[in-house]
Write an enzyme that holds these catalytic residues in place. Structure first.
Site, short mmCIF file in Angstrom:
data_model
loop_
_atom_site.label_atom_id
_atom_site.label_comp_id
_atom_site.label_asym_id
_atom_site.label_seq_id
_atom_site.Cartn_x
_atom_site.Cartn_y
_atom_site.Cartn_z
N CYS A 129 -13.68 -38.47 -32.61
CA CYS A 129 -12.77 -37.65 -33.57
C CYS A 129 -13.91 -36.34 -33.87
CB CYS A 129 -12.49 -38.31 -34.92
SG CYS A 129 -11.60 -36.90 -36.01
N HIS A 173 -9.59 -42.02 -34.84
CA HIS A 173 -9.58 -42.27 -33.42
C HIS A 173 -11.13 -41.89 -33.09
CE1 HIS A 173 -10.02 -37.71 -32.23
NE2 HIS A 173 -9.40 -37.70 -33.48
N ASP A 199 -5.69 -34.26 -33.55
CA ASP A 199 -6.06 -34.07 -32.42
C ASP A 199 -4.88 -34.30 -31.39
OD1 ASP A 199 -7.10 -35.07 -29.96
OD2 ASP A 199 -9.04 -34.94 -30.95
N ARG A 209 -4.89 -35.38 -28.72
CA ARG A 209 -4.89 -36.69 -27.60
C ARG A 209 -4.45 -37.79 -28.20
NH1 ARG A 209 -11.24 -35.39 -26.64
NH2 ARG A 209 -10.91 -35.11 -29.02
CO CO Z 1 -9.86 -36.33 -34.91
#
Ligand code: CO
Length: 223
Positions: free
Chosen positions: A101, A98, A44, A46
Protein backbone atom coordinates in the site's frame (compact mmCIF):
# COMPACT_ATOMS: atom_id res chain seq x y z
CA UNK A 1 -11.03 10.43 -26.71
CA UNK A 2 -10.75 6.73 -27.54
CA UNK A 3 -9.54 5.93 -23.99
CA UNK A 4 -12.83 7.16 -22.55
CA UNK A 5 -15.00 5.75 -25.36
CA UNK A 6 -13.51 2.34 -24.67
CA UNK A 7 -15.16 2.33 -21.24
CA UNK A 8 -18.58 3.10 -22.66
CA UNK A 9 -18.17 0.44 -25.36
CA UNK A 10 -17.09 -2.10 -22.76
CA UNK A 11 -20.02 -1.15 -20.57
CA UNK A 12 -22.47 -1.79 -23.41
CA UNK A 13 -20.92 -5.21 -24.04
CA UNK A 14 -20.97 -6.06 -20.33
CA UNK A 15 -24.62 -5.02 -19.96
CA UNK A 16 -25.61 -7.07 -23.01
CA UNK A 17 -23.68 -10.10 -21.84
CA UNK A 18 -25.06 -9.89 -18.30
CA UNK A 19 -28.61 -9.54 -19.62
CA UNK A 20 -28.10 -12.46 -22.00
CA UNK A 21 -26.94 -14.75 -19.16
CA UNK A 22 -29.61 -13.58 -16.72
CA UNK A 23 -32.47 -11.65 -18.36
CA UNK A 24 -33.93 -10.56 -15.01
CA UNK A 25 -30.65 -9.40 -13.49
CA UNK A 26 -30.90 -5.64 -13.89
CA UNK A 27 -34.65 -5.58 -13.42
CA UNK A 28 -34.35 -7.38 -10.06
CA UNK A 29 -31.39 -5.30 -8.85
CA UNK A 30 -33.04 -2.03 -9.79
CA UNK A 31 -35.81 -2.73 -7.28
CA UNK A 32 -33.58 -3.26 -4.24
CA UNK A 33 -30.12 -4.01 -2.91
CA UNK A 34 -29.54 -6.35 0.01
CA UNK A 35 -25.78 -6.81 0.34
CA UNK A 36 -24.52 -8.92 3.24
CA UNK A 37 -21.14 -7.22 3.33
CA UNK A 38 -19.69 -3.77 3.82
CA UNK A 39 -16.19 -3.46 2.41
CA UNK A 40 -13.89 -0.73 3.69
CA UNK A 41 -10.79 -0.82 1.54
CA UNK A 42 -8.01 1.21 -0.04
CA UNK A 43 -8.68 3.35 -3.11
CA UNK A 44 -5.80 1.58 -4.87
CA UNK A 45 -6.91 0.60 -8.38
CA UNK A 46 -5.46 -2.88 -7.90
CA UNK A 47 -7.82 -3.80 -5.07
CA UNK A 48 -11.36 -3.90 -6.52
CA UNK A 49 -13.67 -5.31 -3.85
CA UNK A 50 -16.14 -7.14 -6.10
CA UNK A 51 -13.60 -8.66 -8.41
CA UNK A 52 -11.22 -10.13 -5.85
CA UNK A 53 -14.03 -11.63 -3.77
CA UNK A 54 -16.06 -12.92 -6.71
CA UNK A 55 -19.09 -10.85 -5.74
CA UNK A 56 -21.62 -9.55 -8.24
CA UNK A 57 -23.31 -6.13 -8.30
CA UNK A 58 -25.70 -5.93 -5.36
CA UNK A 59 -23.64 -8.16 -3.08
CA UNK A 60 -21.20 -5.77 -1.40
CA UNK A 61 -21.56 -2.17 -0.18
CA UNK A 62 -18.26 -0.38 -0.59
CA UNK A 63 -16.33 2.47 0.99
CA UNK A 64 -12.78 3.15 -0.13
CA UNK A 65 -10.21 5.77 0.79
CA UNK A 66 -6.43 6.03 0.80
CA UNK A 67 -5.03 3.35 3.14
CA UNK A 68 -8.49 2.13 4.31
CA UNK A 69 -8.64 4.48 7.26
CA UNK A 70 -11.62 4.65 9.65
CA UNK A 71 -11.67 7.94 11.54
CA UNK A 72 -14.28 8.56 14.21
CA UNK A 73 -15.09 12.01 12.84
CA UNK A 74 -15.12 11.14 9.13
CA UNK A 75 -18.74 11.81 8.23
CA UNK A 76 -18.30 10.14 4.85
CA UNK A 77 -17.14 6.81 6.23
CA UNK A 78 -19.52 6.96 9.20
CA UNK A 79 -22.48 7.64 6.91
CA UNK A 80 -21.61 4.64 4.75
CA UNK A 81 -21.24 2.50 7.87
CA UNK A 82 -24.50 3.75 9.38
CA UNK A 83 -26.47 3.17 6.20
CA UNK A 84 -24.95 -0.28 5.72
CA UNK A 85 -25.59 -1.39 9.30
CA UNK A 86 -28.89 0.31 10.11
CA UNK A 87 -30.67 0.34 6.77
CA UNK A 88 -29.14 -2.43 4.67
CA UNK A 89 -28.49 -4.61 7.73
CA UNK A 90 -25.23 -6.04 6.45
CA UNK A 91 -23.93 -9.01 8.44
CA UNK A 92 -20.22 -8.34 8.01
CA UNK A 93 -17.99 -5.29 7.93
CA UNK A 94 -14.63 -6.06 6.35
CA UNK A 95 -11.67 -3.71 6.62
CA UNK A 96 -9.29 -4.85 3.91
CA UNK A 97 -5.81 -3.39 3.73
CA UNK A 98 -3.29 -4.53 1.17
CA UNK A 99 0.38 -5.33 1.04
CA UNK A 100 2.35 -2.83 -1.01
CA UNK A 101 0.00 0.00 0.00
CA UNK A 102 1.53 3.29 -1.16
CA UNK A 103 -0.33 5.22 1.54
CA UNK A 104 0.99 3.03 4.32
CA UNK A 105 4.51 3.18 2.88
CA UNK A 106 4.39 6.97 2.63
CA UNK A 107 3.21 7.18 6.25
CA UNK A 108 5.92 4.82 7.42
CA UNK A 109 8.62 6.76 5.59
CA UNK A 110 7.11 10.15 6.54
CA UNK A 111 7.10 11.01 2.83
CA UNK A 112 5.50 14.25 1.69
CA UNK A 113 2.86 13.56 -0.93
CA UNK A 114 0.79 16.74 -0.54
CA UNK A 115 -2.63 17.22 0.99
CA UNK A 116 -2.91 13.48 1.58
CA UNK A 117 -0.17 13.80 4.24
CA UNK A 118 -2.89 15.04 6.56
CA UNK A 119 -5.00 11.97 5.88
CA UNK A 120 -2.04 9.63 6.20
CA UNK A 121 -1.25 11.17 9.56
CA UNK A 122 -3.79 8.65 10.90
CA UNK A 123 -1.59 5.82 9.62
CA UNK A 124 1.46 7.54 11.10
CA UNK A 125 -0.37 7.48 14.42
CA UNK A 126 -0.84 3.72 14.03
CA UNK A 127 2.87 3.39 13.33
CA UNK A 128 3.80 5.50 16.36
CA UNK A 129 1.55 3.40 18.57
CA UNK A 130 3.45 0.27 17.51
CA UNK A 131 6.81 1.77 16.53
CA UNK A 132 8.76 -0.07 19.17
CA UNK A 133 8.17 -3.52 17.72
CA UNK A 134 7.49 -2.62 14.07
CA UNK A 135 10.75 -0.65 13.77
CA UNK A 136 12.63 -3.66 15.15
CA UNK A 137 11.81 -5.53 11.89
CA UNK A 138 15.02 -5.23 9.93
CA UNK A 139 13.81 -5.70 6.36
CA UNK A 140 12.17 -2.49 5.07
CA UNK A 141 9.60 -4.31 2.92
CA UNK A 142 8.63 -6.63 5.76
CA UNK A 143 8.28 -3.61 8.02
CA UNK A 144 5.91 -1.91 5.56
CA UNK A 145 3.91 -5.11 5.12
CA UNK A 146 3.54 -5.46 8.86
CA UNK A 147 2.25 -1.90 9.11
CA UNK A 148 -0.30 -2.70 6.36
CA UNK A 149 -1.58 -5.53 8.55
CA UNK A 150 -1.50 -3.59 11.80
CA UNK A 151 -3.26 -0.66 10.15
CA UNK A 152 -6.09 -2.93 8.95
CA UNK A 153 -6.46 -4.34 12.47
CA UNK A 154 -6.46 -0.86 14.06
CA UNK A 155 -9.02 0.42 11.56
CA UNK A 156 -11.21 -2.64 12.21
CA UNK A 157 -11.01 -1.83 15.92
CA UNK A 158 -12.07 1.73 15.09
CA UNK A 159 -15.11 0.26 13.31
CA UNK A 160 -15.94 -1.73 16.48
CA UNK A 161 -15.77 1.45 18.52
CA UNK A 162 -18.10 3.56 16.41
CA UNK A 163 -21.47 4.42 17.90
CA UNK A 164 -23.05 2.75 14.87
CA UNK A 165 -21.56 -0.68 15.56
CA UNK A 166 -21.78 -0.39 19.36
CA UNK A 167 -25.48 0.47 19.12
CA UNK A 168 -26.10 -2.41 16.68
CA UNK A 169 -24.52 -4.86 19.14
CA UNK A 170 -26.45 -3.34 22.05
CA UNK A 171 -29.74 -4.01 20.31
CA UNK A 172 -28.64 -7.56 19.52
CA UNK A 173 -28.08 -7.14 15.78
CA UNK A 174 -25.98 -9.88 14.20
CA UNK A 175 -22.84 -8.14 12.93
CA UNK A 176 -19.20 -9.20 12.63
CA UNK A 177 -16.17 -7.02 11.99
CA UNK A 178 -13.16 -8.46 10.15
CA UNK A 179 -9.63 -7.35 9.23
CA UNK A 180 -8.01 -8.67 6.07
CA UNK A 181 -4.93 -7.92 3.98
CA UNK A 182 -4.84 -8.47 0.23
CA UNK A 183 -1.67 -9.48 -1.58
CA UNK A 184 -0.97 -7.60 -4.82
CA UNK A 185 1.63 -10.19 -5.77
CA UNK A 186 -0.56 -13.30 -5.56
CA UNK A 187 -4.13 -11.98 -5.44
CA UNK A 188 -4.77 -13.74 -2.16
CA UNK A 189 -6.50 -12.35 0.91
CA UNK A 190 -4.98 -13.02 4.30
CA UNK A 191 -7.43 -13.16 7.21
CA UNK A 192 -5.75 -11.26 10.04
CA UNK A 193 -7.69 -13.12 12.69
CA UNK A 194 -10.06 -10.35 13.71
CA UNK A 195 -13.65 -11.57 13.79
CA UNK A 196 -15.49 -9.52 16.31
CA UNK A 197 -19.19 -10.11 16.92
CA UNK A 198 -19.67 -8.20 20.17
CA UNK A 199 -18.14 -5.30 22.09
CA UNK A 200 -16.82 -7.72 24.70
CA UNK A 201 -14.77 -9.62 22.11
CA UNK A 202 -12.99 -6.67 20.54
CA UNK A 203 -10.09 -6.19 22.97
CA UNK A 204 -9.12 -9.86 23.10
CA UNK A 205 -9.46 -10.32 19.32
CA UNK A 206 -7.28 -7.25 18.79
CA UNK A 207 -4.62 -8.47 21.19
CA UNK A 208 -4.65 -12.01 19.75
CA UNK A 209 -4.32 -10.78 16.18
CA UNK A 210 -1.43 -8.42 16.95
CA UNK A 211 0.20 -11.06 19.16
CA UNK A 212 0.36 -13.43 16.17
CA UNK A 213 2.13 -10.70 14.21
CA UNK A 214 4.79 -10.42 16.86
CA UNK A 215 3.51 -7.53 18.95
CA UNK A 216 4.61 -7.75 22.57
CA UNK A 217 1.94 -8.46 25.16
CA UNK A 218 2.34 -4.98 26.58
CA UNK A 219 1.18 -3.37 23.34
CA UNK A 220 -1.24 -0.72 24.54
CA UNK A 221 -4.85 -1.69 24.01
CA UNK A 222 -7.60 0.64 23.08
CA UNK A 223 -10.45 0.28 25.56
CO1 CO B 1 -3.33 1.25 -0.59
Amino acid sequence: MPDIRRLLDQNRLWAEETHRKDPGFFENLSRQQSPRYLWIGCSDSRVPANEITGLRPGEVFVHRNIANVVVHTDLNCLSVLQYAVDVLQVRHVIVCGHYGCGGVKAALERKNVGLADNWLRHVEDVHLKHAQWIDAIEDAEARAERLCEVNAVEQALNVCQTTVVRDAWLRGQELSVHAWAYGLKDGLICDLGIRVSSAAESASAYQRSLGKMGAPAFTPLSP
